[in-house]
Design a protein around this motif. Structure first.
Motif, PDB file in Angstrom:
ATOM      1  N   ASP A  48       0.863  -1.170  -0.109  1.00 39.41           N
ATOM      2  CA  ASP A  48      -0.105   0.003   0.038  1.00 39.41           C
ATOM      3  C   ASP A  48       0.904   1.267  -0.006  1.00 39.41           C
ATOM      4  N   ASN A  49       2.018   1.096   0.459  1.00 39.23           N
ATOM      5  CA  ASN A  49       3.038   2.431   0.326  1.00 39.23           C
ATOM      6  C   ASN A  49       3.485   2.671  -1.168  1.00 39.23           C
ATOM      7  N   GLY A  50       3.322   1.718  -2.084  1.00 36.99           N
ATOM      8  CA  GLY A  50       3.535   2.185  -3.316  1.00 36.99           C
ATOM      9  C   GLY A  50       4.750   1.095  -3.739  1.00 36.99           C
ATOM     10  N   ARG A  51       5.244   0.524  -2.961  1.00 35.40           N
ATOM     11  CA  ARG A  51       6.305  -0.514  -3.584  1.00 35.40           C
ATOM     12  C   ARG A  51       5.858  -1.969  -3.971  1.00 35.40           C
ATOM     13  N   SER A  52       6.551  -2.516  -4.701  1.00 27.83           N
ATOM     14  CA  SER A  52       6.235  -3.835  -4.989  1.00 27.83           C
ATOM     15  C   SER A  52       7.713  -4.670  -4.638  1.00 27.83           C
ATOM     16  N   LEU A  53       7.386  -5.529  -3.843  1.00 24.64           N
ATOM     17  CA  LEU A  53       8.548  -6.274  -3.227  1.00 24.64           C
ATOM     18  C   LEU A  53       8.169  -7.824  -3.130  1.00 24.64           C
ATOM     19  N   MET A  54       8.816  -8.795  -3.436  1.00 30.04           N
ATOM     20  CA  MET A  54       8.536 -10.128  -3.386  1.00 30.04           C
ATOM     21  C   MET A  54       8.984 -10.582  -1.706  1.00 30.04           C
ATOM     22  N   LEU A  55       8.420 -11.557  -1.399  1.00 28.80           N
ATOM     23  CA  LEU A  55       8.680 -12.172   0.019  1.00 28.80           C
ATOM     24  C   LEU A  55       9.264 -13.441  -0.386  1.00 28.80           C
ATOM     25  N   SER A  56       9.921 -14.059   0.431  1.00 29.46           N
ATOM     26  CA  SER A  56      10.568 -15.294   0.322  1.00 29.46           C
ATOM     27  C   SER A  56       9.941 -15.910   1.785  1.00 29.46           C
ATOM     28  N   ILE A  57       9.164 -16.899   1.924  1.00 29.67           N
ATOM     29  CA  ILE A  57       8.427 -17.402   3.013  1.00 29.67           C
ATOM     30  C   ILE A  57       8.874 -18.899   3.049  1.00 29.67           C
ATOM     31  N   PRO A  58       9.526 -19.254   4.124  1.00 31.27           N
ATOM     32  CA  PRO A  58      10.170 -18.383   5.005  1.00 31.27           C
ATOM     33  C   PRO A  58      11.564 -18.014   4.595  1.00 31.27           C
ATOM     34  N   PRO A  59      12.077 -16.940   4.982  1.00 36.08           N
ATOM     35  CA  PRO A  59      12.067 -16.404   6.552  1.00 36.08           C
ATOM     36  C   PRO A  59      10.923 -15.425   6.618  1.00 36.08           C
ATOM     37  N   ASP A  60      10.413 -14.797   5.412  1.00 36.72           N
ATOM     38  CA  ASP A  60       9.769 -13.618   5.828  1.00 36.72           C
ATOM     39  C   ASP A  60       8.257 -14.051   6.328  1.00 36.72           C
ATOM     40  N   ARG A  61       7.658 -13.335   7.012  1.00 28.99           N
ATOM     41  CA  ARG A  61       6.360 -13.628   7.754  1.00 28.99           C
ATOM     42  C   ARG A  61       5.353 -12.579   7.365  1.00 28.99           C
ATOM     43  N   VAL A  62       4.194 -13.303   6.996  1.00 30.17           N
ATOM     44  CA  VAL A  62       2.933 -12.266   6.729  1.00 30.17           C
ATOM     45  C   VAL A  62       1.756 -12.860   7.606  1.00 30.17           C
ATOM     46  N   GLU A  63       0.811 -12.270   7.657  1.00 30.37           N
ATOM     47  CA  GLU A  63      -0.612 -12.658   8.111  1.00 30.37           C
ATOM     48  C   GLU A  63      -1.628 -12.119   7.030  1.00 30.37           C
ATOM     49  N   ARG A  64      -2.466 -13.168   6.857  1.00 34.04           N
ATOM     50  CA  ARG A  64      -3.240 -13.109   5.868  1.00 34.04           C
ATOM     51  C   ARG A  64      -4.590 -12.243   6.450  1.00 34.04           C
ATOM     52  N   LEU A  65      -5.318 -11.113   6.205  1.00 34.22           N
ATOM     53  CA  LEU A  65      -6.240 -10.509   6.636  1.00 34.22           C
ATOM     54  C   LEU A  65      -7.422 -11.140   6.148  1.00 34.22           C
TER      55      LEU A  65
END
Length: 72
Positions: A48-65
């Motif tokens: 939402d801040n305008g950036r596009s950046l891929m995650l690598s899961i793991p180690p990156d962590r997100v929660e689905r809303l």
């Protein structure tokens, strides 16, 4: 690692540890692509801040809303 994200999901970043210019924890975004690998998943997110950046899961962590979390 099994993950249940799909294109169109809204997510909140919990942590991004290995990026030299990480997205801040708590940032919201929309999943635009999910690319499973053998033991990790690459997740393309338009933040939402305008950036596009891929995650690598793991180690990156997100929660689905949930849809209720998306109402402003």
């Amino acid at each position: 690692m099994k993950n249940n994200l799909k294109t169109g999901d809204r997510v909140r970043l919990i942590s991004m540890t290995d990026d030299p210019d990480p997205i801040a924890a708590g940032q919201l975004g929309t999943v635009v692509g999910v690319y499973p690998q053998s033991d990790w998943t690459q997740v393309d997110v338009d933040w939402d801040n305008g950036r596009s950046l891929m995650l690598s899961i793991p180690p990156d962590r997100v929660e689905r809303l949930s849809p209720a979390d998306n109402k402003n």
